[in-house]
Design a protein around this motif. Structure first.
Motif: not given
Lengths: 498, 323
Positions: B189-190, B192, B196, B202-210
């Motif tokens: 996962v790390f 990935r 990503a 921004e898309a990753v942040r808005l998908s709920g990730h730190n």
């Protein structure tokens, strides 16, 4: 040949590797008409336009301009023939002034120096024609979207323009801006301009169009006078099958009385007002409002994408402390952003990686991704949502707009959040895919979720929502229940006309 | 496998592999000494340290960042490890273990600073790590009194010359690190998240990730590999010096870029980085055997870097056309 026609397309075909973009398309554009071109994404509208403006040349068939064969070698040749396009994505140089943009390739010169006086005077003339009241020396980057579009149109008609092609001109405009655009089109039409108008908003066809041509899968389906065809028939022509209605609305499930999400006194940046509203369990709540009424900003603040200045967000009565999207997702709230390409998808990653982006914990064990599992889930979702892709290993970039949006939807359905906030979920998506997305919303409701939809398409909101709240200048100006849904009613709140 | 897939592979790691193979073939044909066991073993030794640093650099560059401080931090790590290992109050085995820990910890601390400062104040890592380049260099000169340490225990020095069937131990360590990193990037996962975020933060942040966590973590990883590289350097040359490591950042970045990792992030792999480091090593070694001077060799390396990036733009274009 009919001399009424300014453009006549005869049996034009165009192939790309693996795709037949246009096959044997014939259609006529009459002098001085507004000809609307509709069709789903991938129907061939853009390809046809690109042939007209010299970006592509047809594999077979001929285009006639004023009865003479017309095959522009490049966009410049098309411009010189008087065919101009205003694309959805503007081609303006943001740091240059309005005047320099409009007269970019024909700056008036005094010796070798630009004649600023004449430039600004000429610009003022053209701006008057399109009804845009800005200083010609202002840099374009300071303008709003609607103003930029008018600059594009001014640029097009400032030179000898006989056919103006508008590609989805109203996608980002507010209702008042749209009606002003239509006024300009009508005036220019009187002066003899021919307009080819591409739109996904079918109701616009009746307002502005004289004739409408439907394309489907690269083929010509038919041309009709707008007075002689109903919207329902156009939709059937576009999708190739009967559709009862543009919007599915069902009696079941009914919203429960219990509030699911409650927003109390929310304060966001650049607005002095407080926002409060309630979303019930099993409800589709629409948020209407003009561009700039702070709908997107409100959604982003609830979701933690931007920080909020004050107020509370409650889920099932308990206050949530949301400081980041991570917190929001943890509490079961998701936001489907307005701009799927830059904020929703990872374009250069595969469909399966995109689907699992918000739910990696479900396809991994102790930090190790189970690729087989991930693939299986992605295939499940592409089947269930009807995502058209050769395989889940395809890059998201290569999917059509509607399918990309479904991938973003799949991402959040896989995360399985209780509350789904959709910001312009169907913008730029064709009718068939829109319908499928609406049906999907109802499936989600049946699972007891609550859905908040922001849309600039009032017909869409009235078609699918239980209730609509109207935003105006950063506050909730009114609430309309389904039995009272009327465009006029909602717009009155939006413009704050009592 | 269909032709598209083959073409796609050729445009990526396989293509770099072919270039490396062609280079080796060319040198073997024209310089008999090149293909000797001894020389190959030499090349392995020569590329080990750069490979280890380039592994960490790949993590940072995949996130769209860069770390210019690795050379000075490496010097700092060697001196701190050197001071530890030469402490006579400690038993030998403890001193060795402790020196490895000290070196890695120092590297990670510098990485944490780089990552945290650039994330906390949204400063481009180019600037922050340029600062760290100077901070670490100044610190190491201060700590060491600008003196070189070379009185390591002979047991420690002996490890540096260990080799199995002509393959030096330090190269084995480098390759194991590449494989471990590759596993992290491709299977976890790390990893990935690294790809990503490099593609669309921004898309990753808005998908709920730190997102911040991963960006800082990449710098810490880079620091850890520098700490490891420092130990390998000491094993190989038996010195710890405050002035070593000059220009190491450029070799590491070159290996990453030649290996096909995009400077804007999101695309690339550690196998590519290993091949990139190997290409630089083979070129340097082969051209030296041909009799080319230092200056000319440096020019050739420069040309290869630019060529790799030019090729990368075509690669992106062609692979987009293929899919």
């Amino acid at each position: 040949m009919d001399t009424d026609n300014i453009i006549s397309v005869q049996g034009v075909s165009k192939n790309f590797p693996g795709v037949r973009a246009l096959s044997d398309v014939s259609l006529d554009i009459k002098k001085g008409e507004v000809h609307v071109l509709v069709g789903e994404n991938g129907a061939g509208k853009s390809t046809l336009i690109k042939i007209l403006c010299g970006i592509y040349s047809p594999d077979s068939g001929t285009v006639y301009l004023d009865g003479a064969p017309y095959n522009p070698e490049n966009p410049r040749a098309a411009m010189e023939a008087g065919i101009r396009v205003v694309y959805q994505e503007f081609n303006l140089l943001s740091y240059l002034s309005v005047a320099e943009n409009i007269f970019f390739d024909k700056l008036p010169l005094k010796g070798i120096i630009v004649d600023k006086k004449k430039l600004y005077a000429d610009t003022a003339d053209v701006l008057k024609r399109v009804g845009l009241d800005v200083d010609p020396s202002v840099p374009v980057e300071l303008l709003g979207v609607a103003q930029m579009q008018l600059v594009e149109i001014a640029k097009a008609i400032s030179s000898r323009c006989r056919v103006l092609i508008l590609d989805e001109p109203t996608a980002t405009l507010s209702p008042s801006e749209i009606s002003r655009l239509f006024d300009i089109i009508r005036v220019e039409k009187q002066q003899g301009l021919t307009v080819i108008y591409i739109s996904h908003h079918l109701n616009e066809i009746y307002e502005i169009g004289d004739r409408v041509t439907v394309l489907r899968n690269g083929e010509f389906v038919g041309t009709r006078n707008t007075g002689e065809i109903e919207i329902r028939q156009i939709v059937s022509m576009m999708v190739g099958r009967q559709m009862d209605s543009e919007y599915p609305f069902m009696d079941e499930p009914r919203p429960l009385d219990a509030p699911l999400l409650e927003v109390r006194g929310l304060r966001i940046a650049a607005s002095k007002h407080e926002i409060s509203f309630v979303l019930k369990k099993g409800e589709i709540l629409g948020i209407a409002g003009l561009v700039g009424s702070k709908r997107t900003e409100t959604a982003r603040a609830i979701f933690g994408a931007d920080s909020k200045l004050g107020g509370q967000v409650l889920l099932n009565g308990a206050e949530l402390d949301i400081k980041s999207p991570k917190d929001a997702v943890g509490h079961g709230i998701c936001l489907l952003t307005e701009d799927r390409k830059s904020q929703g998808l990872i374009l250069d990653m595969q469909v399966d990686s995109n689907v699992s982006l918000a739910a990696l914990d479900k396809v991994s064990h102790r930090g190790l991704i189970n690729h087989g599992e991930e693939r299986r889930h992605a295939i499940h979702f592409t089947d269930e949502l009807g995502i058209k892709t050769p395989s889940v290993a395809q890059f998201a970039r290569n999917l059509s707009g509607g399918n990309q949006q479904k991938v973003v939807l799949a991402k959040w359905i896989f995360r399985d959040t209780k509350i789904l906030i959709f910001d312009e979920p169907t913008r730029g998506i064709d009718v068939g895919a829109k319908y499928e997305i609406y049906l999907l919303l109802w499936r989600l409701l049946a699972e007891g979720k609550g859905i908040l939809i922001i849309s600039s398409d009032l017909n869409e909101l009235m078609g699918i929502c239980h209730r609509i709240i109207v935003f105006s200048e950063g506050q909730v100006a009114g609430e309309v229940l389904r039995p009272d849904f009327q465009q006029e009613h909602i717009l009155r709140y939006a413009y704050r006309v009592s | 496998m269909d032709t598209k897939k083959i073409a796609y592979l050729l445009l990526n790691e396989a293509g770099i592999g072919i270039v490396l193979f062609a280079l080796c073939l060319l040198f073997s044909l024209f310089v008999p000494a090149f293909a000797s066991m001894n020389n190959i073993s030499n090349i392995f030794t020569q590329i080990s340290i750069n490979t280890v640093i380039a592994v960490g650099m790949t993590f940072v560059i995949l996130l769209g960042g860069i770390d210019l401080s690795v050379g000075s931090v490496l010097a700092l790590c060697t001196i701190l490890a050197g001071l530890t290992i030469t402490k006579e109050s400690l038993p030998l085995s403890a001193a060795i273990v402790l020196s490895v820990i000290v070196s890695m910890a120092a590297g990670m601390a510098c990485g944490l600073f780089n990552g945290w400062v650039s994330e906390r104040w949204k400063i481009h890592p180019f600037v922050v790590t340029l600062g760290m380049l100077n901070i670490a260099r100044g610190a190491v000169l201060q700590v060491s009194n600008s003196r070189t340490i070379y009185s390591f225990p002979k047991e420690f020095n002996a490890v540096g010359t260990v080799s199995y069937f002509g393959i030096p131990l330090i190269f084995v360590v480098a390759v194991l690190l590449v494989l471990f990193g590759h596993f992290i990037l491709k299977k976890t996962v790390f990893g990935r998240m690294i790809y990503a975020i490099g593609n669309n933060e921004e898309a990753v942040r808005l998908s709920g990730h730190n997102v911040k966590f991963y960006k800082v973590a990449a710098f810490v990883i880079c620091g850890a590999t520098v700490g490891l590289a420092a130990i390998l350097y000491m094993l190989r040359l038996n010195i710890a010096s405050p002035i070593l490591g000059n220009g190491f950042e450029l070799s590491a970045i070159a290996a990453v870029v030649i290996g096909g990792t995009s400077m804007s992030g999101g695309k690339g792999s550690l196998i590519g980085t290993l091949l990139g480091a190997a290409i630089i090593g083979v070129l340097n070694n082969g051209l030296l055997l041909v009799g080319m001077g230092d200056f000319a060799r440096q020019m050739v390396t420069g040309i290869i870097i630019v060529a790799a990036v030019v090729l990368d733009t075509y690669r992106a274009k062609v692979s987009r056309m293929l899919i």
